[in-house]
Design a protein around this motif. Structure first.
Motif, PDB file in Angstrom:
ATOM      1  N   LEU A 103      37.225  42.822  62.909  1.00 32.93           N
ATOM      2  CA  LEU A 103      36.006  41.500  62.984  1.00 32.93           C
ATOM      3  C   LEU A 103      34.051  41.656  61.912  1.00 32.93           C
ATOM      4  O   LEU A 103      34.174  41.460  61.569  1.00 32.93           O
ATOM      5  N   ARG A 104      33.912  43.071  62.458  1.00 31.16           N
ATOM      6  CA  ARG A 104      33.060  43.903  61.546  1.00 31.16           C
ATOM      7  C   ARG A 104      33.398  44.277  60.776  1.00 31.16           C
ATOM      8  O   ARG A 104      32.600  43.966  59.833  1.00 31.16           O
ATOM      9  N   ALA A 105      34.639  44.301  59.672  1.00 29.62           N
ATOM     10  CA  ALA A 105      35.006  43.989  58.304  1.00 29.62           C
ATOM     11  C   ALA A 105      34.426  42.466  58.112  1.00 29.62           C
ATOM     12  O   ALA A 105      34.498  42.564  56.544  1.00 29.62           O
ATOM     13  N   ARG A 106      35.588  41.596  58.329  1.00 33.95           N
ATOM     14  CA  ARG A 106      35.424  40.416  58.562  1.00 33.95           C
ATOM     15  C   ARG A 106      33.969  40.218  58.289  1.00 33.95           C
ATOM     16  O   ARG A 106      33.460  38.854  57.218  1.00 33.95           O
ATOM     17  N   GLN A 107      33.155  40.297  59.121  1.00 30.62           N
ATOM     18  CA  GLN A 107      31.755  40.270  58.787  1.00 30.62           C
ATOM     19  C   GLN A 107      30.911  40.682  58.004  1.00 30.62           C
ATOM     20  O   GLN A 107      30.508  39.951  57.331  1.00 30.62           O
ATOM     21  N   LEU A 108      31.355  41.228  56.867  1.00 31.29           N
ATOM     22  CA  LEU A 108      30.932  41.914  55.855  1.00 31.29           C
ATOM     23  C   LEU A 108      31.394  41.478  54.716  1.00 31.29           C
ATOM     24  O   LEU A 108      30.808  41.031  53.918  1.00 31.29           O
ATOM     25  N   GLU A 109      32.971  40.743  54.752  1.00 30.44           N
ATOM     26  CA  GLU A 109      33.221  39.930  53.998  1.00 30.44           C
ATOM     27  C   GLU A 109      32.416  39.189  53.936  1.00 30.44           C
ATOM     28  O   GLU A 109      32.113  38.622  52.847  1.00 30.44           O
ATOM     29  N   LEU A 110      32.228  39.003  54.625  1.00 31.45           N
ATOM     30  CA  LEU A 110      31.437  36.819  55.633  1.00 31.45           C
ATOM     31  C   LEU A 110      30.069  37.440  54.815  1.00 31.45           C
ATOM     32  O   LEU A 110      29.918  36.371  53.360  1.00 31.45           O
ATOM     33  N   GLU A 111      29.806  38.413  54.925  1.00 27.39           N
ATOM     34  CA  GLU A 111      27.938  38.427  54.334  1.00 27.39           C
ATOM     35  C   GLU A 111      28.487  38.785  52.796  1.00 27.39           C
ATOM     36  O   GLU A 111      26.766  38.482  52.145  1.00 27.39           O
ATOM     37  N   ARG A 112      29.042  39.945  52.398  1.00 26.42           N
ATOM     38  CA  ARG A 112      28.688  39.901  50.756  1.00 26.42           C
ATOM     39  C   ARG A 112      29.450  38.557  49.743  1.00 26.42           C
ATOM     40  O   ARG A 112      28.105  38.111  49.026  1.00 26.42           O
ATOM     41  N   LEU A 113      30.170  38.160  50.452  1.00 24.12           N
ATOM     42  CA  LEU A 113      30.447  36.581  49.973  1.00 24.12           C
ATOM     43  C   LEU A 113      29.063  35.234  50.250  1.00 24.12           C
ATOM     44  O   LEU A 113      29.047  34.931  49.085  1.00 24.12           O
ATOM     45  N   LEU A 132      30.346  36.397  38.989  1.00 22.40           N
ATOM     46  CA  LEU A 132      30.108  37.205  40.840  1.00 22.40           C
ATOM     47  C   LEU A 132      31.610  36.543  41.496  1.00 22.40           C
ATOM     48  O   LEU A 132      32.162  37.366  41.788  1.00 22.40           O
ATOM     49  N   VAL A 133      32.087  35.029  41.864  1.00 24.06           N
ATOM     50  CA  VAL A 133      32.262  34.782  42.427  1.00 24.06           C
ATOM     51  C   VAL A 133      33.712  34.623  42.093  1.00 24.06           C
ATOM     52  O   VAL A 133      35.284  34.794  42.575  1.00 24.06           O
ATOM     53  N   VAL A 134      33.883  33.755  41.188  1.00 21.36           N
ATOM     54  CA  VAL A 134      35.507  33.530  40.172  1.00 21.36           C
ATOM     55  C   VAL A 134      36.179  34.474  39.889  1.00 21.36           C
ATOM     56  O   VAL A 134      37.000  34.809  39.707  1.00 21.36           O
ATOM     57  N   ASN A 135      35.358  35.327  39.236  1.00 27.16           N
ATOM     58  CA  ASN A 135      35.502  36.204  37.614  1.00 27.16           C
ATOM     59  C   ASN A 135      35.014  37.161  38.311  1.00 27.16           C
ATOM     60  O   ASN A 135      33.710  37.827  36.972  1.00 27.16           O
ATOM     61  N   PRO A 136      34.496  38.117  38.911  1.00 28.69           N
ATOM     62  CA  PRO A 136      33.053  39.225  38.908  1.00 28.69           C
ATOM     63  C   PRO A 136      34.583  40.469  38.112  1.00 28.69           C
ATOM     64  O   PRO A 136      36.139  40.488  38.030  1.00 28.69           O
ATOM     65  N   GLY A 137      33.652  41.156  37.381  1.00 29.93           N
ATOM     66  CA  GLY A 137      34.236  42.004  36.623  1.00 29.93           C
ATOM     67  C   GLY A 137      34.473  41.288  35.430  1.00 29.93           C
ATOM     68  O   GLY A 137      34.877  42.514  34.770  1.00 29.93           O
ATOM     69  N   ASP A 138      34.559  39.769  34.883  1.00 26.57           N
ATOM     70  CA  ASP A 138      35.088  39.896  34.236  1.00 26.57           C
ATOM     71  C   ASP A 138      37.179  40.103  33.925  1.00 26.57           C
ATOM     72  O   ASP A 138      37.614  39.697  32.962  1.00 26.57           O
TER      73      ASP A 138
END
Length: 163
Positions: A103-113, A132-138
């Motif tokens: 759950l902590r990993a999911r929480q961090l991922e949601l915060e990043r998103l 950054l959302v659709v094509n991070p780092g091209d």
């Protein structure tokens, strides 16, 4: 005065009693049984009887569903628990720790998103190269020019997005 005996975790309950006590439909109990999550006993007539401690497993299944934990993972975790007795507090603590980390990993991922979405909404970019959302780092640019998010049309289907 008649004294009512203290219920034991190994007392057997009918499917109707389990449905009433847990609020879970009988069809769900049958499904959980097929998935190996709960294990009823059978009378000689084939009637399912559930040990009272199965209520705790059902409660954990319901919590896991709310947390988005797949039933396959619940089954994997339950495999480490005793099926013939009430799991101990230590058993449940180990299970809780594994899921807490998930759950902590999911929480961090949601915060990043959420951060990325905030940047995306405010950036006004019109280029997938900079998104950054659709094509991070091209990353999609390494596959060549043109659309990379659409699947080819197969068997007369309309094109679909992969993400």
């Amino acid at each position: 005065m008649v004294e009512i005996p203290e219920p034991k975790p190994t007392d057997l309950l009918s499917i109707g009693e389990v449905v009433q006590r847990t609020g879970v439909a009988a069809s769900a109990l049958h499904f959980y049984e097929r998935k190996g999550l709960i294990h009823p006993e059978r009378t000689t007539g084939g009637t399912r009887l559930y040990p009272r401690h199965v209520e705790r497993r059902i409660a954990i299944i319901q919590v896991a569903k709310r947390l988005g934990i797949p039933l396959a993972e619940v089954a994997e975790q339950f495999a480490a628990l005793p099926s013939d007795r009430m799991p101990s507090l230590r058993d449940w603590d180990r299970l809780n720790e594994r899921w807490r980390a998930r759950l902590r990993a999911r929480q961090l991922e949601l915060e990043r998103l959420q951060q990325e979405m905030t940047q995306c909404i405010g950036c006004g970019c019109v280029s997938l190269n900079a998104c950054l959302v659709v094509n991070p780092g091209d990353a999609l640019g390494t596959e060549g020019h043109g659309a990379r998010r659409l699947l080819p049309i197969e068997d007369g289907e309309e094109s679909r997005q992969t993400a």
